[in-house]
Design a protein around this motif. Structure first.
Motif, short mmCIF file in Angstrom:
data_model
loop_
_atom_site.label_atom_id
_atom_site.label_comp_id
_atom_site.label_asym_id
_atom_site.label_seq_id
_atom_site.Cartn_x
_atom_site.Cartn_y
_atom_site.Cartn_z
N SER A 169 47.56 39.09 58.37
CA SER A 169 48.23 39.54 57.14
C SER A 169 47.32 40.39 56.27
O SER A 169 46.10 40.21 56.24
N TYR A 170 47.97 41.32 55.53
CA TYR A 170 47.27 42.25 54.64
C TYR A 170 48.11 42.44 53.38
O TYR A 170 49.27 42.86 53.47
N PRO A 171 47.56 42.14 52.20
CA PRO A 171 48.35 42.24 50.96
C PRO A 171 48.79 43.67 50.67
O PRO A 171 48.03 44.62 50.89
N ARG A 172 49.99 43.82 50.15
CA ARG A 172 50.46 45.13 49.69
C ARG A 172 49.88 45.46 48.32
O ARG A 172 49.63 46.62 48.01
N ASP A 173 49.71 44.46 47.49
CA ASP A 173 49.18 44.67 46.14
C ASP A 173 47.74 44.18 46.11
O ASP A 173 47.47 42.99 46.12
N MET A 174 46.79 45.14 46.10
CA MET A 174 45.37 44.78 46.11
C MET A 174 44.74 44.88 44.73
O MET A 174 43.52 44.84 44.58
N SER A 175 45.57 45.01 43.69
CA SER A 175 45.05 45.06 42.33
C SER A 175 44.62 43.66 41.88
O SER A 175 45.01 42.65 42.48
N SER A 176 43.82 43.60 40.82
CA SER A 176 43.36 42.31 40.31
C SER A 176 44.52 41.47 39.80
O SER A 176 44.49 40.23 39.87
N SER A 177 45.56 42.13 39.30
CA SER A 177 46.72 41.38 38.80
C SER A 177 47.46 40.68 39.94
O SER A 177 48.15 39.68 39.73
N GLY A 178 47.31 41.22 41.15
CA GLY A 178 47.97 40.61 42.29
C GLY A 178 47.41 39.24 42.64
O GLY A 178 48.08 38.45 43.32
N ASP A 179 46.20 38.95 42.16
CA ASP A 179 45.57 37.66 42.47
C ASP A 179 46.29 36.48 41.83
O ASP A 179 46.06 35.33 42.22
N THR A 180 47.12 36.75 40.84
CA THR A 180 47.79 35.66 40.12
C THR A 180 49.30 35.66 40.30
O THR A 180 49.98 34.81 39.74
N LYS A 181 49.83 36.61 41.07
CA LYS A 181 51.27 36.69 41.23
C LYS A 181 51.75 35.64 42.24
O LYS A 181 51.27 35.59 43.37
N PRO A 182 52.70 34.81 41.85
CA PRO A 182 53.18 33.78 42.78
C PRO A 182 54.01 34.35 43.92
O PRO A 182 54.13 33.72 44.98
#
Length: 224
Positions: A106-119
């Protein structure tokens, strides 16, 4: 020209490679003429804000007769490579058994820092090649991390922060033990299935949104 709703771009790199070339593809001694294809899997960013950041997945065999595609490489970057995230070679010996269960990386689509907290996480999943004949398959999935849980033997790891950290680790391996590892059982929409991170105790329901790319091994020059 402004690019909108970019999802998948395909770039074909045609290059004369030398043995000392800084190119992340295996090159035999003495170099060779090579034709390589790349899938570009963009992150969730605004294309007007600068270069498109993306995952670059080698394995697009438009020129299968000219260049081998019996390996798997996924890069993270723009047109400049940030890191070699995944490198998996296909075992060509028939004596090497296939994985007993279906496996994807798997590879995240959102690699921004805000993505670290998105459920709610959107991910690219790439089927992990291992032994012949195998298949190369890339899909777009979503994971509602509030529905994830940990095995009972690991209660200290079962909190939302640790779960998100494991899920968002690029190249993490997922196992789907209810499915055998073959082409017929590849993940297709609108499947919703529970997957397990093989390196840890996290289990999550995976929702398959789209099948992006699929080629059949061992030459990977025929579509699924």
């Amino acid at each position: 020209m402004i690019l909108k709703n970019i999802f998948v771009l395909v770039i074909i790199a045609i290059s004369t490679l030398r043995a000392n070339a800084q190119y992340p593809v295996p090159i035999p001694p003495g170099g060779r003429m090579a034709v390589h294809g790349w899938l570009i899997l963009p992150w969730n960013t605004n294309a007007t804000e600068g270069p498109i950041q993306a995952w670059f997945s080698h394995h697009v065999p438009e020129f299968g007769a000219d260049s081998p595609h019996n390996f798997q490489i996924v890069l993270n970057g723009t047109l400049t490579v940030r890191e070699l995230t995944t490198a998996v070679y296909l075992n060509e010996s028939t004596s090497v058994p296939s994985y007993p269960d279906l496996r994807y990386l798997s590879y995240p689509r959102d690699m921004s820092s805000s993505g670290d907290t998105k459920p709610f996480q959107h991910m690219y999943f790439a089927h992990e090649i291992h032994s012949v004949p195998d298949f190369d398959h890339i899909i777009h999935v979503s994971i509602d991390t509030t529905q994830c849980h940990c095995e009972k033997n690991f209660p200290l790891l079962c909190n939302s922060e640790n779960i998100l950290q494991q899920i968002r680790t690029p190249g993490v391996e997922w196992s789907f033990p209810t499915l055998t590892n073959d082409l017929q059982n590849r993940l297709l929409p609108p499947t919703v299935i529970k997957g397990r991170i093989t390196s840890g105790p996290v289990l999550c329901p995976i929702t398959v949104l789209e099948s992006i790319h699929c080629m059949i091994g061992p030459d990977f020059n025929h579509k699924c």
